[in-house]
Design a protein around this motif. Sequence first.
Motif, mmCIF file in Angstrom:
data_model
loop_
_atom_site.group_PDB
_atom_site.id
_atom_site.type_symbol
_atom_site.label_atom_id
_atom_site.label_comp_id
_atom_site.label_asym_id
_atom_site.label_seq_id
_atom_site.Cartn_x
_atom_site.Cartn_y
_atom_site.Cartn_z
ATOM 1 N N ALA A 44 0.838 -1.204 0.000
ATOM 2 C CA ALA A 44 0.000 0.000 0.000
ATOM 3 C C ALA A 44 0.872 1.252 0.000
ATOM 4 O O ALA A 44 0.625 2.203 -0.751
ATOM 5 N N GLU A 45 1.913 1.251 0.828
ATOM 6 C CA GLU A 45 2.787 2.434 0.908
ATOM 7 C C GLU A 45 3.542 2.633 -0.405
ATOM 8 O O GLU A 45 3.706 3.753 -0.879
ATOM 9 N N PHE A 46 4.018 1.530 -0.988
ATOM 10 C CA PHE A 46 4.762 1.645 -2.244
ATOM 11 C C PHE A 46 3.862 2.224 -3.339
ATOM 12 O O PHE A 46 4.247 3.143 -4.063
ATOM 13 N N ASN A 47 2.650 1.687 -3.447
ATOM 14 C CA ASN A 47 1.736 2.176 -4.488
ATOM 15 C C ASN A 47 1.388 3.646 -4.269
ATOM 16 O O ASN A 47 1.345 4.437 -5.211
ATOM 17 N N GLN A 48 1.147 3.991 -3.004
ATOM 18 C CA GLN A 48 0.833 5.388 -2.713
ATOM 19 C C GLN A 48 2.014 6.278 -3.061
ATOM 20 O O GLN A 48 1.864 7.363 -3.633
#
Length: 366
Positions: free
Chosen positions: A181-185
Amino acid sequence: MAEDGAFTFFRESLMAWHFENPRPLPWKETDDPYKIWISEIILQQTRIIQGIPYYERFVKKYPTVCDLAKASEAEVLKDWQGLGYNSRARNLRKAAITVCEDHSGYFPGTYDDLITLSGIGPYTAAAIASFAFGERVPVIDANVIRILCRYLGIEEVPVGRNVRLQMESVLNDAMMGADPAEFNQAIMNFGALQCTPGKPDCAACPLSDTCYAYNTDRVGELPKTRKRKPRRERFFHYLVLKSDEGVMIHHRTKKDIWEGMYDFPLKELESALPLKLKQLNDWAVSLVNTEKYVLSDPVCDTQILTHQKISCVFYPCTVKSLPGSETPLLEKARTEEIFFVANRNLHKFAVPKIIDCYFRVKSILL
Ligand code: SF4
Protein backbone atom coordinates in the motif's frame (compact mmCIF):
# COMPACT_ATOMS: atom_id res chain seq x y z
CA MET A 1 16.55 -0.90 -13.67
CA ALA A 2 17.43 -4.50 -14.49
CA GLU A 3 19.45 -5.52 -11.46
CA ASP A 4 18.60 -6.07 -7.82
CA GLY A 5 20.72 -3.10 -6.77
CA ALA A 6 18.86 -0.81 -9.15
CA PHE A 7 15.48 -1.97 -7.77
CA THR A 8 16.72 -1.37 -4.26
CA PHE A 9 17.90 2.14 -5.12
CA PHE A 10 14.61 2.96 -6.86
CA ARG A 11 12.48 1.64 -3.98
CA GLU A 12 14.52 3.20 -1.20
CA SER A 13 14.76 6.59 -2.91
CA LEU A 14 11.04 6.56 -3.67
CA MET A 15 10.02 5.55 -0.14
CA ALA A 16 12.33 8.13 1.45
CA TRP A 17 10.78 10.81 -0.77
CA HIS A 18 7.29 9.55 0.16
CA PHE A 19 7.84 9.88 3.90
CA GLU A 20 9.33 13.36 3.45
CA ASN A 21 6.40 14.48 1.28
CA PRO A 22 3.15 13.39 2.94
CA ARG A 23 -0.01 14.11 0.96
CA PRO A 24 -3.01 14.01 3.30
CA LEU A 25 -6.31 13.32 1.52
CA PRO A 26 -9.66 12.33 3.09
CA TRP A 27 -9.61 8.77 1.72
CA LYS A 28 -5.99 8.07 2.69
CA GLU A 29 -6.91 7.67 6.34
CA THR A 30 -9.07 4.60 5.76
CA ASP A 31 -8.62 0.96 4.80
CA ASP A 32 -12.36 0.58 4.12
CA PRO A 33 -12.53 -0.91 0.59
CA TYR A 34 -15.88 0.80 -0.03
CA LYS A 35 -14.49 4.29 0.62
CA ILE A 36 -11.28 3.55 -1.29
CA TRP A 37 -13.37 2.34 -4.23
CA ILE A 38 -15.59 5.46 -4.22
CA SER A 39 -12.55 7.75 -4.14
CA GLU A 40 -10.76 5.88 -6.93
CA ILE A 41 -13.79 5.94 -9.24
CA ILE A 42 -14.45 9.63 -8.59
CA LEU A 43 -10.81 10.52 -9.25
CA GLN A 44 -10.70 8.85 -12.66
CA GLN A 45 -10.72 11.75 -15.15
CA THR A 46 -11.33 14.22 -12.28
CA ARG A 47 -8.95 16.60 -10.52
CA ILE A 48 -8.51 15.98 -6.78
CA ILE A 49 -9.70 19.45 -5.83
CA GLN A 50 -12.94 18.86 -7.75
CA GLY A 51 -13.33 15.28 -6.50
CA ILE A 52 -13.03 15.89 -2.73
CA PRO A 53 -16.49 17.48 -2.21
CA TYR A 54 -18.13 14.73 -4.30
CA TYR A 55 -16.35 12.06 -2.25
CA GLU A 56 -17.43 13.65 1.01
CA ARG A 57 -21.05 13.98 -0.13
CA PHE A 58 -21.14 10.41 -1.45
CA VAL A 59 -19.85 8.71 1.69
CA LYS A 60 -22.12 10.88 3.85
CA LYS A 61 -25.24 10.13 1.82
CA TYR A 62 -24.33 6.46 1.19
CA PRO A 63 -22.29 5.39 4.25
CA THR A 64 -22.24 1.72 3.20
CA VAL A 65 -22.13 -0.11 -0.10
CA CYS A 66 -25.68 -1.41 0.51
CA ASP A 67 -26.97 2.16 0.99
CA LEU A 68 -25.60 2.90 -2.47
CA ALA A 69 -27.12 -0.30 -3.89
CA LYS A 70 -30.58 0.78 -2.70
CA ALA A 71 -30.44 4.15 -4.53
CA SER A 72 -32.08 4.51 -7.94
CA GLU A 73 -29.91 5.12 -11.01
CA ALA A 74 -31.53 8.56 -11.44
CA GLU A 75 -30.59 9.50 -7.88
CA VAL A 76 -26.97 8.39 -8.25
CA LEU A 77 -26.69 10.26 -11.55
CA LYS A 78 -28.04 13.38 -9.87
CA ASP A 79 -25.39 13.06 -7.14
CA TRP A 80 -22.78 12.56 -9.87
CA GLN A 81 -23.87 15.60 -11.88
CA GLY A 82 -20.89 17.79 -12.80
CA LEU A 83 -18.28 15.00 -12.79
CA GLY A 84 -19.01 13.72 -16.31
CA TYR A 85 -18.36 10.21 -17.68
CA ASN A 86 -21.69 9.03 -16.29
CA SER A 87 -20.95 5.39 -17.01
CA ARG A 88 -18.76 5.58 -13.89
CA ALA A 89 -21.83 6.39 -11.77
CA ARG A 90 -23.99 3.71 -13.39
CA ASN A 91 -21.25 1.10 -12.91
CA LEU A 92 -20.73 2.22 -9.32
CA ARG A 93 -24.36 1.41 -8.57
CA LYS A 94 -24.26 -1.88 -10.51
CA ALA A 95 -21.15 -3.02 -8.63
CA ALA A 96 -22.71 -1.98 -5.31
CA ILE A 97 -25.74 -4.17 -6.08
CA THR A 98 -23.44 -7.12 -6.90
CA VAL A 99 -21.46 -6.67 -3.66
CA CYS A 100 -24.68 -6.59 -1.64
CA GLU A 101 -26.49 -9.40 -3.42
CA ASP A 102 -23.61 -11.79 -4.15
CA HIS A 103 -21.12 -11.00 -1.37
CA SER A 104 -23.46 -10.15 1.55
CA GLY A 105 -22.28 -6.54 1.51
CA TYR A 106 -18.58 -7.40 1.91
CA PHE A 107 -16.12 -6.32 -0.76
CA PRO A 108 -14.22 -9.19 -2.39
CA GLY A 109 -10.72 -9.21 -0.89
CA THR A 110 -8.55 -10.09 -3.89
CA TYR A 111 -7.52 -8.41 -7.13
CA ASP A 112 -8.90 -11.33 -9.17
CA ASP A 113 -12.37 -11.05 -7.60
CA LEU A 114 -12.47 -7.24 -7.54
CA ILE A 115 -11.80 -6.99 -11.25
CA THR A 116 -15.00 -8.93 -12.00
CA LEU A 117 -17.15 -6.06 -10.65
CA SER A 118 -18.72 -3.51 -13.03
CA GLY A 119 -16.49 -0.54 -13.76
CA ILE A 120 -13.47 -1.95 -11.91
CA GLY A 121 -10.45 -2.26 -14.20
CA PRO A 122 -6.84 -3.29 -13.46
CA TYR A 123 -5.91 0.03 -11.87
CA THR A 124 -8.91 0.24 -9.50
CA ALA A 125 -8.69 -3.45 -8.57
CA ALA A 126 -5.00 -3.03 -7.73
CA ALA A 127 -5.67 0.13 -5.70
CA ILE A 128 -8.42 -1.51 -3.59
CA ALA A 129 -6.54 -4.81 -3.24
CA SER A 130 -3.35 -3.13 -2.03
CA PHE A 131 -4.76 -0.21 0.01
CA ALA A 132 -7.54 -2.16 1.74
CA PHE A 133 -6.21 -5.72 1.84
CA GLY A 134 -2.42 -5.33 1.54
CA GLU A 135 -2.22 -7.50 -1.58
CA ARG A 136 1.13 -7.25 -3.38
CA VAL A 137 -0.13 -5.95 -6.71
CA PRO A 138 1.18 -2.79 -8.39
CA VAL A 139 -1.05 0.09 -9.47
CA ILE A 140 -0.44 1.41 -12.96
CA ASP A 141 -2.08 4.77 -13.59
CA ALA A 142 -1.04 7.71 -15.78
CA ASN A 143 1.39 8.93 -13.10
CA VAL A 144 3.13 5.57 -12.81
CA ILE A 145 3.29 5.17 -16.60
CA ARG A 146 4.92 8.58 -16.95
CA ILE A 147 7.56 7.85 -14.31
CA LEU A 148 8.46 4.46 -15.78
CA CYS A 149 8.60 5.71 -19.37
CA ARG A 150 10.99 8.47 -18.35
CA TYR A 151 13.02 6.53 -15.82
CA LEU A 152 13.44 3.40 -17.94
CA GLY A 153 13.45 5.11 -21.34
CA ILE A 154 10.42 3.30 -22.77
CA GLU A 155 10.24 4.58 -26.33
CA GLU A 156 6.95 3.06 -27.51
CA VAL A 157 3.54 4.60 -26.87
CA PRO A 158 2.60 3.02 -23.51
CA VAL A 159 -0.78 1.55 -24.42
CA GLY A 160 -0.27 -2.06 -25.50
CA ARG A 161 -0.29 -5.28 -23.48
CA ASN A 162 3.47 -5.78 -23.81
CA VAL A 163 4.34 -2.42 -22.27
CA ARG A 164 1.89 -3.09 -19.48
CA LEU A 165 3.45 -6.49 -18.75
CA GLN A 166 6.91 -4.92 -18.77
CA MET A 167 5.77 -2.29 -16.26
CA GLU A 168 4.06 -4.86 -14.04
CA SER A 169 7.21 -6.95 -13.97
CA VAL A 170 9.41 -3.95 -13.05
CA LEU A 171 7.01 -2.79 -10.35
CA ASN A 172 6.57 -6.27 -8.88
CA ASP A 173 10.33 -6.48 -8.44
CA ALA A 174 10.69 -2.89 -7.24
CA MET A 175 8.00 -3.21 -4.56
CA MET A 176 9.56 -6.34 -2.99
CA GLY A 177 10.50 -5.55 0.57
CA ALA A 178 8.13 -2.57 0.81
CA ASP A 179 4.60 -2.40 2.17
CA PRO A 180 2.46 -2.74 -1.02
CA ALA A 181 0.00 0.00 0.00
CA GLU A 182 2.79 2.43 0.91
CA PHE A 183 4.76 1.64 -2.24
CA ASN A 184 1.74 2.18 -4.49
CA GLN A 185 0.83 5.39 -2.71
CA ALA A 186 4.43 6.58 -2.96
CA ILE A 187 4.77 6.07 -6.70
CA MET A 188 1.39 7.66 -7.47
CA ASN A 189 2.19 10.70 -5.32
CA PHE A 190 5.65 10.93 -6.86
CA GLY A 191 4.07 11.18 -10.30
CA ALA A 192 1.49 13.71 -9.14
CA LEU A 193 3.93 15.98 -7.29
CA GLN A 194 7.50 15.40 -8.52
CA CYS A 195 7.63 13.74 -11.94
CA THR A 196 4.74 15.84 -13.24
CA PRO A 197 3.58 15.95 -16.88
CA GLY A 198 4.59 19.54 -17.65
CA LYS A 199 7.47 20.59 -15.41
CA PRO A 200 9.01 17.71 -13.46
CA ASP A 201 11.31 18.87 -10.70
CA CYS A 202 14.32 16.92 -11.97
CA ALA A 203 16.86 19.13 -10.21
CA ALA A 204 15.47 18.03 -6.84
CA CYS A 205 14.63 14.45 -7.84
CA PRO A 206 16.16 11.62 -5.82
CA LEU A 207 16.07 9.38 -8.94
CA SER A 208 17.83 11.79 -11.29
CA ASP A 209 21.23 10.03 -11.19
CA THR A 210 19.75 6.89 -12.74
CA CYS A 211 16.87 8.40 -14.76
CA TYR A 212 17.20 7.67 -18.48
CA ALA A 213 15.19 10.68 -19.67
CA TYR A 214 17.00 13.14 -17.42
CA ASN A 215 20.46 11.89 -18.33
CA THR A 216 19.75 11.88 -22.07
CA ASP A 217 17.85 15.18 -22.07
CA ARG A 218 14.62 13.47 -23.21
CA VAL A 219 12.29 14.40 -20.32
CA GLY A 220 10.05 16.52 -22.56
CA GLU A 221 9.70 13.70 -25.11
CA LEU A 222 8.62 10.88 -22.81
CA PRO A 223 6.17 9.27 -22.50
CA LYS A 224 5.35 9.12 -26.20
CA THR A 225 1.71 9.82 -27.04
CA ARG A 226 -0.64 8.77 -29.82
CA LYS A 227 -1.96 11.43 -32.15
CA ARG A 228 -5.40 12.41 -30.93
CA LYS A 229 -8.37 11.98 -33.28
CA PRO A 230 -10.19 15.24 -34.01
CA ARG A 231 -13.31 15.75 -31.90
CA ARG A 232 -16.62 14.76 -33.46
CA GLU A 233 -18.80 17.85 -33.89
CA ARG A 234 -22.51 17.57 -33.11
CA PHE A 235 -25.32 20.10 -33.31
CA PHE A 236 -28.17 19.88 -30.79
CA HIS A 237 -31.25 22.05 -31.27
CA TYR A 238 -33.34 22.33 -28.12
CA LEU A 239 -36.89 23.57 -27.82
CA VAL A 240 -37.23 24.98 -24.30
CA LEU A 241 -40.96 24.91 -23.58
CA LYS A 242 -41.54 26.81 -20.40
CA SER A 243 -44.48 28.18 -18.49
CA ASP A 244 -44.61 30.00 -15.15
CA GLU A 245 -44.99 26.64 -13.44
CA GLY A 246 -42.23 24.62 -15.02
CA VAL A 247 -40.43 23.32 -18.07
CA MET A 248 -40.60 20.39 -20.47
CA ILE A 249 -37.68 17.96 -20.26
CA HIS A 250 -36.51 14.91 -22.17
CA HIS A 251 -35.07 11.73 -20.65
CA ARG A 252 -31.96 10.56 -22.53
CA THR A 253 -32.44 6.81 -22.53
CA LYS A 254 -30.38 5.88 -25.60
CA LYS A 255 -26.74 4.70 -25.57
CA ASP A 256 -25.08 8.05 -26.15
CA ILE A 257 -23.45 10.87 -24.23
CA TRP A 258 -25.37 11.89 -21.10
CA GLU A 259 -27.24 8.58 -21.00
CA GLY A 260 -29.76 8.55 -18.16
CA MET A 261 -29.70 12.34 -17.75
CA TYR A 262 -32.31 14.90 -18.81
CA ASP A 263 -32.23 17.68 -21.38
CA PHE A 264 -34.95 19.38 -23.46
CA PRO A 265 -36.89 18.16 -26.50
CA LEU A 266 -34.09 17.72 -29.03
CA LYS A 267 -33.41 17.62 -32.75
CA GLU A 268 -29.87 16.67 -33.72
CA LEU A 269 -29.02 18.31 -37.06
CA GLU A 270 -26.05 18.71 -39.39
CA SER A 271 -25.28 22.32 -38.47
CA ALA A 272 -25.94 25.05 -35.91
CA LEU A 273 -27.94 27.05 -38.45
CA PRO A 274 -31.10 28.13 -36.57
CA LEU A 275 -34.39 26.47 -37.49
CA LYS A 276 -36.93 28.42 -39.52
CA LEU A 277 -39.99 29.86 -37.79
CA LYS A 278 -42.33 27.38 -39.47
CA GLN A 279 -40.21 24.43 -38.35
CA LEU A 280 -40.22 25.76 -34.80
CA ASN A 281 -43.96 26.35 -34.83
CA ASP A 282 -44.63 22.82 -36.10
CA TRP A 283 -42.33 21.40 -33.45
CA ALA A 284 -43.90 23.41 -30.62
CA VAL A 285 -47.47 22.56 -31.64
CA SER A 286 -46.61 18.86 -31.86
CA LEU A 287 -45.52 18.95 -28.23
CA VAL A 288 -47.93 21.28 -26.47
CA ASN A 289 -51.01 21.00 -28.64
CA THR A 290 -51.69 24.73 -28.38
CA GLU A 291 -50.75 27.81 -30.35
CA LYS A 292 -50.68 30.03 -27.28
CA TYR A 293 -46.93 30.42 -26.97
CA VAL A 294 -44.25 33.04 -27.64
CA LEU A 295 -40.89 32.20 -29.21
CA SER A 296 -37.83 34.27 -28.19
CA ASP A 297 -34.46 34.70 -29.90
CA PRO A 298 -32.33 31.56 -29.96
CA VAL A 299 -29.42 31.21 -27.51
CA CYS A 300 -26.20 29.39 -28.54
CA ASP A 301 -23.69 27.61 -26.33
CA THR A 302 -21.00 24.94 -26.70
CA GLN A 303 -19.75 22.14 -24.48
CA ILE A 304 -16.43 20.43 -25.15
CA LEU A 305 -16.21 16.78 -24.15
CA THR A 306 -13.13 14.58 -24.47
CA HIS A 307 -14.10 13.20 -27.88
CA GLN A 308 -16.97 15.45 -28.95
CA LYS A 309 -17.82 19.10 -29.36
CA ILE A 310 -21.51 19.78 -28.73
CA SER A 311 -22.89 23.01 -30.20
CA CYS A 312 -26.35 23.78 -28.87
CA VAL A 313 -29.03 26.15 -30.08
CA PHE A 314 -31.76 26.76 -27.50
CA TYR A 315 -35.13 28.11 -28.66
CA PRO A 316 -36.91 29.60 -25.63
CA CYS A 317 -40.66 29.17 -25.99
CA THR A 318 -42.99 30.52 -23.32
CA VAL A 319 -46.31 28.72 -23.20
CA LYS A 320 -49.29 30.50 -21.70
CA SER A 321 -50.35 27.49 -19.66
CA LEU A 322 -49.20 23.91 -19.66
CA PRO A 323 -51.67 21.28 -18.58
CA GLY A 324 -50.91 19.18 -15.52
CA SER A 325 -47.61 18.70 -13.75
CA GLU A 326 -44.99 16.06 -14.57
CA THR A 327 -47.49 14.41 -16.88
CA PRO A 328 -46.62 13.29 -20.39
CA LEU A 329 -48.43 15.75 -22.60
CA LEU A 330 -49.29 13.78 -25.69
CA GLU A 331 -49.10 10.18 -26.84
CA LYS A 332 -46.14 11.12 -29.02
CA ALA A 333 -44.43 12.92 -26.18
CA ARG A 334 -44.95 9.96 -23.87
CA THR A 335 -43.20 7.52 -26.18
CA GLU A 336 -40.24 9.89 -26.50
CA GLU A 337 -40.11 10.29 -22.73
CA ILE A 338 -40.77 13.99 -22.77
CA PHE A 339 -42.33 15.40 -19.61
CA PHE A 340 -43.45 18.64 -18.10
CA VAL A 341 -41.75 19.15 -14.73
CA ALA A 342 -42.76 21.70 -12.12
CA ASN A 343 -40.00 24.15 -11.16
CA ARG A 344 -40.06 22.94 -7.55
CA ASN A 345 -39.12 19.42 -8.72
CA LEU A 346 -36.40 20.26 -11.25
CA HIS A 347 -33.62 19.78 -8.69
CA LYS A 348 -34.34 16.02 -8.70
CA PHE A 349 -33.25 15.58 -12.33
CA ALA A 350 -29.62 15.11 -13.39
CA VAL A 351 -28.79 17.38 -16.32
CA PRO A 352 -25.65 17.86 -18.46
CA LYS A 353 -23.44 20.85 -17.71
CA ILE A 354 -24.64 22.83 -20.71
CA ILE A 355 -28.29 22.43 -19.65
CA ASP A 356 -27.40 23.38 -16.08
CA CYS A 357 -25.70 26.55 -17.43
CA TYR A 358 -28.78 27.36 -19.49
CA PHE A 359 -31.00 26.99 -16.42
CA ARG A 360 -28.75 29.30 -14.44
CA VAL A 361 -28.45 31.94 -17.15
CA LYS A 362 -32.20 31.90 -17.59
CA SER A 363 -32.73 31.88 -13.82
CA ILE A 364 -34.71 28.67 -13.84
CA LEU A 365 -33.81 27.38 -10.41
CA LEU A 366 -32.55 23.84 -9.94
S1 SF4 B 1 14.70 12.93 -12.97
FE1 SF4 B 1 12.92 14.06 -13.72
S2 SF4 B 1 12.07 12.75 -15.31
FE2 SF4 B 1 13.45 11.48 -14.11
S3 SF4 B 1 12.14 10.51 -12.56
FE3 SF4 B 1 12.99 12.38 -11.66
S4 SF4 B 1 11.46 13.96 -12.04
FE4 SF4 B 1 11.00 12.24 -13.42
